[in-house]
Scaffold this active site. Structure first.
Site: not given
Length: 710
Positions: A174, A211
């Site tokens: 991430r 996103y």
């Protein structure tokens, strides 16, 4: 979130945080409508801290880069009361922390204690021991201590090792990257150029999700559902949330992905790249022990494929607050925590199962013989409000502990009434403010006519004589606590000397009530539904002047009953032994019919009435002539000697022989719903008045002793 919700319920809350700082780390998090609605309930608006709406979903093939579909969520999202928001974890955490410990909002601010690492817990005492040796205790201990929960080790489990979190086979990188950096690259800009778009790039065993999370500016890349990849390609000895990621290894894992996807991965900042192993766990058989309950990942660690882990933790928190309102006793806590578990386990486990399926490749789903319906799971996930659900569960739990009386409308739970105040008032009729008036006309009439009013052949008269006695009894009830110290009137026909023969041959003796008119809806409803009382509504006008009293019953101006008492005079004192007995009533209503006073004329056999008969009849919906319920009811009169005060009240009784009863039959036009009853009452023969009385009584009963006979 638990601190916020419990604080609002009026509780003192202490948060024990193991770290020395109170900031959240990590990337972004979804607050789907089910979670965002709970935030809004407690005044936390994360759009004010940079959250943006998820307004579009797009899916691409990971290896080819081909667009598979796009869905505009602005229309479907209108079915949800709250928005689906995407927010930076740190921003969400800060907003929650401030709401929990800040001065704004209901209740006492929670106490946040940093550097308070817990080393052991005592579930029974709701006590923890800190690394410093200090003990901290309360009434309830909530273990919100994550996937590697210490509190979980205090559960009573047959095989504790079975519930150790394990590597599900995938890990996730991430990172955050400014949106403008992606927009500047024509190779991969299509993934981010539409505002509020959640982009899923899906391959057979790996995927990328991207996103925006800060006002559509910062992009979030999770390699879970975002870049899910086999754990073996990034595994290290440190499998924690903040494990440093190796960019070269990440790019190697993405070598098979389409060029535009690899271009996205290239933009990962090497110094802040994180990787964590996705952990799963066997479903716990319980989340509670004594006064301790687990919530969040401690109870049900989530894979990230449906972005519901944070939302489900919030639902746990709000559920606990709903079932632990202010005033919950310490003794009730273990039972309430069991209720919390009942409220939450099925839903959390179902979403866990759906999450596992959504992270499984189509090929593996086929091998397993399972299907994943994304829309069905979305509807289940989003269409829930945990506060409403758990509060309803608590209400039903509390109702189950007492024999509450339910009646229509059933949707709102048990209803207040004369036998169930459901408030701070005593569960009795307090009539201390004003006496009640019971006016009676007892008369001789025809057995052969009145027996036609019996609903079944189980009812009959005790006497074989063709002359029997009945009474018209009219009560004026005032200052009734269950009606806000107001009152009402009722008037009914009571047939004396009746017996009911049970199937086993046993005989009950009493008075049968075929009709009771009342002029207030509330007692009509309570009496019909709770007691099987044969009640109908009409206007009842009562007047008294000098030695006279009159009662008029009418329906919208049409009078169908006129009762008169004339020449009333004081009844001789009898110290309560005159056979009239203490008043007894339905809804503070029916008076106990007086005993046979030995009238003049041919001698009548003295018959003891031991109680009052009624008959329940509930018609079946849509089936004329059929009943859902049909049976006899009996209320046995309370047997007690009159007190001194009751005897003194008897001296105020009045009596007369001069009384009249007149019923008038109407028709479809004048009495559309009552004419058949008015006709039946008008046909009752009056052979003579036995006695008429007007009695002032300090209180009436409510016939809570009425029971089904068989």
């Amino acid at each position: 979130m638990a601190a916020i919700a419990l604080r609002e319920q009026g509780h003192d809350v202490t948060l024990l945080e193991s770290s020395k700082f109170s900031n959240e780390t990590g990337a972004a998090i979804h607050m789907a409508p089910n979670a965002n609605g709970l935030l809004k309930r407690y005044g936390v608006d994360i759009e004010k801290v940079g959250a943006n709406e998820c307004s579009r979903i797009a899916q691409y093939h990971a290896e080819s880069g081909k667009a598979l579909f796009q869905v505009d969520l602005t229309m479907p999202n209108k079915q949800w009361q709250h928005k689906w928001l995407l927010v930076h974890r740190a921003h969400l955490h800060n907003a929650l922390r401030e709401r929990a410990i800040g001065k704004e909002g209901k209740g006492k601010p929670a106490t946040l204690r940093l550097a308070s690492k817990v080393t052991s817990v005592d579930p029974e005492k709701a006590e923890v021991t800190l690394e410093s040796g200090e003990k901290v205790s309360g009434d309830v201990l909530l273990g919100a201590d994550g996937v590697h929960s210490l509190c979980r080790k205090s559960l009573v489990l047959e095989d504790p090792e079975k519930y150790t979190p394990f590597d599900c086979g995938h890990s996730a990188y991430r990172f955050l990257v400014p949106k403008d950096q992606v927009m500047a690259d024509p190779v991969c800009r299509e993934f981010v150029e539409q505002e509020g778009m959640l982009c899923m790039i899906v391959g057979e065993d790996r995927r990328v999700v991207v996103y925006p999370c800060v006002e559509n500016k910062l992009m979030n890349f999770l390699l879970v559902s975002i870049f899910i990849h086999p754990s073996s390609e990034s595994r290290s000895d440190d499998a924690g949330w903040n494990q440093q990621g190796d960019k070269k290894r990440m790019l190697a894992s993405g070598a098979s992905l389409a060029p535009q996807v690899r271009a996205l991965l290239e933009k990962a900042p090497e110094d802040s790249l994180k990787v964590w192993t996705l952990l799963d766990m066997e479903v716990l058989p319980t989340w509670i022990n004594g006064s301790m309950a687990l919530l969040g990942d401690a109870a049900h660690p989530f894979l990230p494929h449906q972005a519901q882990g944070g939302g489900q933790a919030m639902e746990d928190a709000v559920s606990l607050a709903a079932i632990l309102p202010y005033g919950t006793t310490k003794e009730d806590i273990p039972e309430r925590l069991r209720l919390y578990e009942q409220c939450r386990r099925e839903r959390a486990n179902r979403i866990q199962d759906g999450t596992r399926l959504s992270g499984t490749s189509q090929k593996d789903l086929a091998k397993m013989g399972k299907k994943y319906d994304a829309f069905a799971f979305t509807n289940y996930n989003f269409g829930h409000d945990e506060w409403d659900f758990s509060r309803n569960a608590l209400n039903k739990h509390l109702q189950s502990k007492q024999p509450y009386r339910f009646r229509q409308p059933i949707s709102f739970g048990p209803s207040p009434g004369p036998r169930q105040p459901l408030n701070a008032l005593p569960d009795v009729h307090s009539m201390s403010k004003q006496n009640q008036t019971v006016a009676t006309i007892r008369f001789r009439t025809s057995r052969t006519y009145l027996q036609n009013l019996f609903p079944t052949t189980s009812f009959s008269f005790m006497s074989a004589a063709t002359v029997v006695e009945a009474s018209i009894i009219c009560c004026s009830l005032r200052s009734m606590t269950w009606l806000g110290n107001t009152g009402y009137d009722h008037c009914g026909l009571y047939i004396h000397g009746v017996k009911y023969t049970k199937k086993d041959g046993e005989i009950l003796q009493g008075t049968f009530l075929p009709i009771l008119f009342e002029n207030l809806t509330d007692p009509i409803i309570t009496g019909r539904e709770e007691l099987a009382a044969p009640k109908l509504g009409c206007d009842i006008d009562v007047s008294a002047s000098g030695d006279s009293r009159s009662v008029r019953m009418s329906w919208r101006g049409t009078t169908f009953a006129e009762l008169e008492w004339n020449g009333l005079h004081d009844k001789p004192q009898t110290n309560g032994a005159n056979g009239a007995g203490a008043p007894n009533g339905v809804n503070g209503g029916h008076a106990k019919p007086p005993g046979a006073p030995g009238p003049p004329g041919p001698p009548m056999p003295k018959i003891e009435d031991n109680g009052m008969f009624m008959y329940r009849y509930v018609p079946a919906v849509g089936e004329p002539g059929k009943a859902d319920a049909e049976y006899a009811v009996f209320d046995e009169y309370e047997k007690k000697a009159p007190s001194t005060s009751e005897s003194q009240q008897d001296m105020q009784d009045q009596m007369t022989k001069s009384a009249t009863i007149k019923f008038s039959a109407g028709d479809w036009n004048s009495l559309p719903t009552l004419h058949h009853i008015a006709q039946g009452l008008a046909d009752v023969p009056i052979y003579g008045i036995v006695e008429a009385t007007v009695k002032e009584v300090p209180s009436v009963g409510d016939v809570r002793g009425a029971r089904r006979i068989e």
